[in-house]
Design a protein around this motif. Structure first.
Motif, PDB file in Angstrom:
ATOM      1  N   ASN A 303       0.821  -1.223   0.000  1.00 40.65           N
ATOM      2  CA  ASN A 303       0.000   0.000   0.000  1.00 40.65           C
ATOM      3  C   ASN A 303       0.853   1.270   0.000  1.00 40.65           C
ATOM      4  O   ASN A 303       0.504   2.273   0.624  1.00 40.65           O
ATOM      5  CB  ASN A 303      -0.948  -0.001   1.202  1.00 40.65           C
ATOM      6  CG  ASN A 303      -2.136   0.911   0.984  1.00 40.65           C
ATOM      7  OD1 ASN A 303      -2.529   1.158  -0.162  1.00 40.65           O
ATOM      8  ND2 ASN A 303      -2.702   1.430   2.053  1.00 40.65           N
ATOM      9  N   ILE A 304       1.959   1.225  -0.705  1.00 45.30           N
ATOM     10  CA  ILE A 304       2.861   2.377  -0.743  1.00 45.30           C
ATOM     11  C   ILE A 304       2.249   3.574  -1.472  1.00 45.30           C
ATOM     12  O   ILE A 304       2.505   4.718  -1.082  1.00 45.30           O
ATOM     13  CB  ILE A 304       4.209   1.959  -1.362  1.00 45.30           C
ATOM     14  CG1 ILE A 304       4.941   1.038  -0.369  1.00 45.30           C
ATOM     15  CG2 ILE A 304       5.075   3.172  -1.697  1.00 45.30           C
ATOM     16  CD1 ILE A 304       6.234   0.453  -0.884  1.00 45.30           C
ATOM     17  N   PRO A 305       1.410   3.387  -2.503  1.00 43.97           N
ATOM     18  CA  PRO A 305       0.801   4.562  -3.141  1.00 43.97           C
ATOM     19  C   PRO A 305       0.024   5.460  -2.190  1.00 43.97           C
ATOM     20  O   PRO A 305      -0.137   6.651  -2.463  1.00 43.97           O
ATOM     21  CB  PRO A 305      -0.132   3.937  -4.193  1.00 43.97           C
ATOM     22  CG  PRO A 305       0.511   2.639  -4.531  1.00 43.97           C
ATOM     23  CD  PRO A 305       1.104   2.151  -3.241  1.00 43.97           C
ATOM     24  N   SER A 306      -0.446   4.908  -1.077  1.00 42.12           N
ATOM     25  CA  SER A 306      -1.211   5.736  -0.126  1.00 42.12           C
ATOM     26  C   SER A 306      -0.374   6.856   0.465  1.00 42.12           C
ATOM     27  O   SER A 306      -0.917   7.849   0.947  1.00 42.12           O
ATOM     28  CB  SER A 306      -1.758   4.859   1.005  1.00 42.12           C
ATOM     29  OG  SER A 306      -0.700   4.304   1.774  1.00 42.12           O
ATOM     30  N   MET A 307       0.968   6.711   0.438  1.00 43.58           N
ATOM     31  CA  MET A 307       1.835   7.768   0.976  1.00 43.58           C
ATOM     32  C   MET A 307       1.668   9.073   0.224  1.00 43.58           C
ATOM     33  O   MET A 307       1.873  10.154   0.772  1.00 43.58           O
ATOM     34  CB  MET A 307       3.305   7.349   0.887  1.00 43.58           C
ATOM     35  CG  MET A 307       3.705   6.185   1.745  1.00 43.58           C
ATOM     36  SD  MET A 307       5.498   6.018   1.751  1.00 43.58           S
ATOM     37  CE  MET A 307       5.867   5.971   0.006  1.00 43.58           C
ATOM     38  N   PHE A 308       1.319   8.982  -1.067  1.00 49.62           N
ATOM     39  CA  PHE A 308       1.235  10.183  -1.884  1.00 49.62           C
ATOM     40  C   PHE A 308      -0.129  10.858  -1.807  1.00 49.62           C
ATOM     41  O   PHE A 308      -0.327  11.910  -2.404  1.00 49.62           O
ATOM     42  CB  PHE A 308       1.544   9.837  -3.343  1.00 49.62           C
ATOM     43  CG  PHE A 308       2.932   9.298  -3.559  1.00 49.62           C
ATOM     44  CD1 PHE A 308       3.998  10.149  -3.744  1.00 49.62           C
ATOM     45  CD2 PHE A 308       3.175   7.925  -3.553  1.00 49.62           C
ATOM     46  CE1 PHE A 308       5.276   9.653  -3.946  1.00 49.62           C
ATOM     47  CE2 PHE A 308       4.442   7.416  -3.750  1.00 49.62           C
ATOM     48  CZ  PHE A 308       5.497   8.288  -3.943  1.00 49.62           C
ATOM     49  N   GLY A 309      -1.047  10.240  -1.111  1.00 46.15           N
ATOM     50  CA  GLY A 309      -2.401  10.771  -1.065  1.00 46.15           C
ATOM     51  C   GLY A 309      -2.471  12.191  -0.560  1.00 46.15           C
ATOM     52  O   GLY A 309      -3.129  13.052  -1.152  1.00 46.15           O
ATOM     53  N   SER A 310      -1.799  12.479   0.549  1.00 52.76           N
ATOM     54  CA  SER A 310      -1.848  13.821   1.121  1.00 52.76           C
ATOM     55  C   SER A 310      -1.094  14.830   0.265  1.00 52.76           C
ATOM     56  O   SER A 310      -1.359  16.030   0.328  1.00 52.76           O
ATOM     57  CB  SER A 310      -1.255  13.795   2.542  1.00 52.76           C
ATOM     58  OG  SER A 310       0.091  13.340   2.506  1.00 52.76           O
ATOM     59  N   LEU A 311      -0.145  14.354  -0.537  1.00 52.14           N
ATOM     60  CA  LEU A 311       0.661  15.261  -1.344  1.00 52.14           C
ATOM     61  C   LEU A 311      -0.070  15.707  -2.608  1.00 52.14           C
ATOM     62  O   LEU A 311       0.102  16.836  -3.070  1.00 52.14           O
ATOM     63  CB  LEU A 311       1.992  14.594  -1.736  1.00 52.14           C
ATOM     64  CG  LEU A 311       2.919  14.201  -0.588  1.00 52.14           C
ATOM     65  CD1 LEU A 311       4.141  13.459  -1.137  1.00 52.14           C
ATOM     66  CD2 LEU A 311       3.367  15.435   0.193  1.00 52.14           C
ATOM     67  N   LEU A 312      -0.877  14.815  -3.200  1.00 55.83           N
ATOM     68  CA  LEU A 312      -1.484  15.096  -4.486  1.00 55.83           C
ATOM     69  C   LEU A 312      -2.993  15.298  -4.426  1.00 55.83           C
ATOM     70  O   LEU A 312      -3.650  15.349  -5.458  1.00 55.83           O
ATOM     71  CB  LEU A 312      -1.170  13.948  -5.460  1.00 55.83           C
ATOM     72  CG  LEU A 312       0.301  13.702  -5.762  1.00 55.83           C
ATOM     73  CD1 LEU A 312       0.458  12.531  -6.731  1.00 55.83           C
ATOM     74  CD2 LEU A 312       0.963  14.945  -6.334  1.00 55.83           C
ATOM     75  N   SER A 313      -3.540  15.387  -3.210  1.00 58.07           N
ATOM     76  CA  SER A 313      -4.981  15.592  -3.086  1.00 58.07           C
ATOM     77  C   SER A 313      -5.319  17.077  -3.151  1.00 58.07           C
ATOM     78  O   SER A 313      -4.515  17.940  -2.815  1.00 58.07           O
ATOM     79  CB  SER A 313      -5.491  14.999  -1.764  1.00 58.07           C
ATOM     80  OG  SER A 313      -4.865  15.622  -0.663  1.00 58.07           O
ATOM     81  N   ASP A 314      -6.537  17.360  -3.587  1.00 54.50           N
ATOM     82  CA  ASP A 314      -7.076  18.726  -3.607  1.00 54.50           C
ATOM     83  C   ASP A 314      -6.267  19.696  -4.461  1.00 54.50           C
ATOM     84  O   ASP A 314      -6.196  20.886  -4.156  1.00 54.50           O
ATOM     85  CB  ASP A 314      -7.184  19.279  -2.171  1.00 54.50           C
ATOM     86  CG  ASP A 314      -8.087  18.429  -1.302  1.00 54.50           C
ATOM     87  OD1 ASP A 314      -9.076  17.898  -1.835  1.00 54.50           O
ATOM     88  OD2 ASP A 314      -7.786  18.271  -0.107  1.00 54.50           O
TER      89      ASP A 314
END
Length: 430
Positions: A303-314
């Motif tokens: 589940n490493i892609p989840s690390m980028f969630g906060s960086l590329l959201s909104d």
């Protein structure tokens, strides 16, 4: 089960991979080494699964197009078909100041429509063009720089092998990807021609012979059979007559017929040479792709892609694509396009989908960006091959290559900002 955070696992993989690269282990084996500790220590995995995932990574009918397009390009080079394309390009743009630099780019545009491989372009066309440019007074550094940079076009204009693999990995229509890449590829070619002309004017490089209609028609007739491969690919895809693999096989048959019956240059020797070249290039490319597919699998499991969630959201879609471009530019400096896309596609897929980015625009822009890595150290395989042909130190080629790299990056920025540059032709074919 390994009790580590996704970020720690990613850092360990990266550290092992770069250490392996530093001690000169081939990329494919370095990729396998980066996942080996997890395959051995995590109870959910084993070495049998490693082999299965590697096989699954290249178990695709679409990927059969890769060796066939490489084979067709190699046949075209060894049987002299590319010589006719070079003569035709020189008859059109050779009269410009520093015309051979412009011809170099124009030849890459024509060659890319047959080969689909940047390394095949720089090896085949470069071995013809670079010696001629050096004889006419061009610096060895400039010859290597313009040849390596123009070879990038073969990764963009169909039948690009990278686009075929991208479509296979993402389930995106290869026909739409091919159509979407035409305008960006031609824009890159025009931009590189402009840079070649500017550099030639400043350096005082000589023009070739003036434009002559008689020479133009003679070289056009000579090159006309070579354009048949381009017609096979574009017409076949536009009207849904052939798939990527069928187009590649047809291209090989057509290349053999042209070389044997029209140009009468096909011999057993160059046929065997083409087969050897195809086996070598295909083995390197697909082994790296198979190894990279294991990393993509582990990234998803942990589940490493989840690390980028906060960086590329909104953030808007164009900004997400711009961030991805910058990341791909960095990755492309160390990885060939095929393993790079196999690793990063699963990482960015959720965010591209959430941002509403068209998959064709994403694919074309990503391939263009990764292709830049073919001309940037420390990997820069096209830059390395061109430097070897020109017999000049690789470090000395970097500076003259920068204007060409900036031109490619400018076109990438246009494709990010104006999606219709990519999407207009696919919308007509819909």
């Amino acid at each position: 089960m390994i009790l580590l955070e996704p970020g720690a696992i990613a850092l360990i993989m990266i550290a092992i991979f770069f250490f392996a690269i530093l001690i000169r282990i081939p990329v494919a084996f370095a990729l396998v080494m980066s996942v080996l500790p997890f395959m051995l220590l995590d109870s959910r995995f084993n070495l049998e699964l490693l082999v299965q995932r590697m096989y699954a990574g290249i178990d695709s009918f679409v990927l059969l197009a890769v060796p066939f397009f490489i084979f067709a390009a190699s046949l075209m080079t060894l049987t002299g078909v590319t010589d006719r394309l070079f003569d035709f390009a020189r008859s059109i743009v050779g009269g410009a100041r520093g015309g051979l630099g412009v011809v170099n780019v124009a030849s890459s545009i024509g060659f890319s429509g047959m080969s689909g491989s940047s390394t095949a372009d720089v090896s085949g066309a470069g071995s013809i063009l670079i010696p001629q440019m050096i004889k006419r007074g061009y610096s060895r550094e400039y010859c290597a720089a313009v040849t390596a940079s123009s070879a990038v076009i073969s990764s963009i204009i169909p039948p690009s092998i990278q686009l075929i693999v991208w479509g296979s990995l993402t389930n995106t229509s290869i026909g739409r990807l091919f159509l979407g890449a035409i305008i960006p590829g031609l824009l890159v070619g025009v931009a590189l021609m402009f840079v070649a002309w500017i550099v030639a004017v400043r350096a005082g490089y000589p023009p070739e012979a003036r434009f002559n209609w008689g020479v133009f028609w003679k070289t056009f007739v000579g090159a006309l059979p070579a354009f048949g491969i381009i017609a096979i690919v574009f017409i076949g895809f536009r009207f849904g007559v052939v798939t990527a693999t069928e187009a590649a096989v047809t291209a090989v048959i057509y290349a053999m017929l042209v070389a044997a019956l029209m140009y009468r240059s096909l011999t057993l020797k160059n046929l065997l040479q083409s087969l050897a070249t195809t086996a070598s290039l295909t083995g390197v490319a697909l082994l790296a792709l198979a190894a990279a597919s294991v990393i993509g699998y582990l990234l998803a499991i942990y589940n490493i892609p989840s690390m980028f969630g906060s960086l590329l959201s909104d953030i808007p879609g164009w900004a997400v694509l711009a961030v991805i471009v910058m990341i791909f530019l960095f990755i492309g400096c160390f990885l060939d396009p095929l393993p790079a896309m196999a690793i990063m596609i699963p990482v960015f897929a959720p965010f591209v989908l959430a941002a509403g980015i068209d998959p064709v625009q994403y694919g074309v822009v990503a391939i263009m960006t990764l292709a830049v890595g073919l001309v940037t150290p420390p990997v820069g395989i096209c830059l390395l091959i061109a430097s070897q042909i020109a017999e000049v130190n690789l470090i000395r080629v970097i500076k003259p290559a920068l204007p060409f790299l900036f031109a490619i990056l400018f076109i990438i920025a246009l494709c990010v900002t104006f999606p219709q540059l990519v999407l207009w032709l696919p919308s007509l074919g819909a």
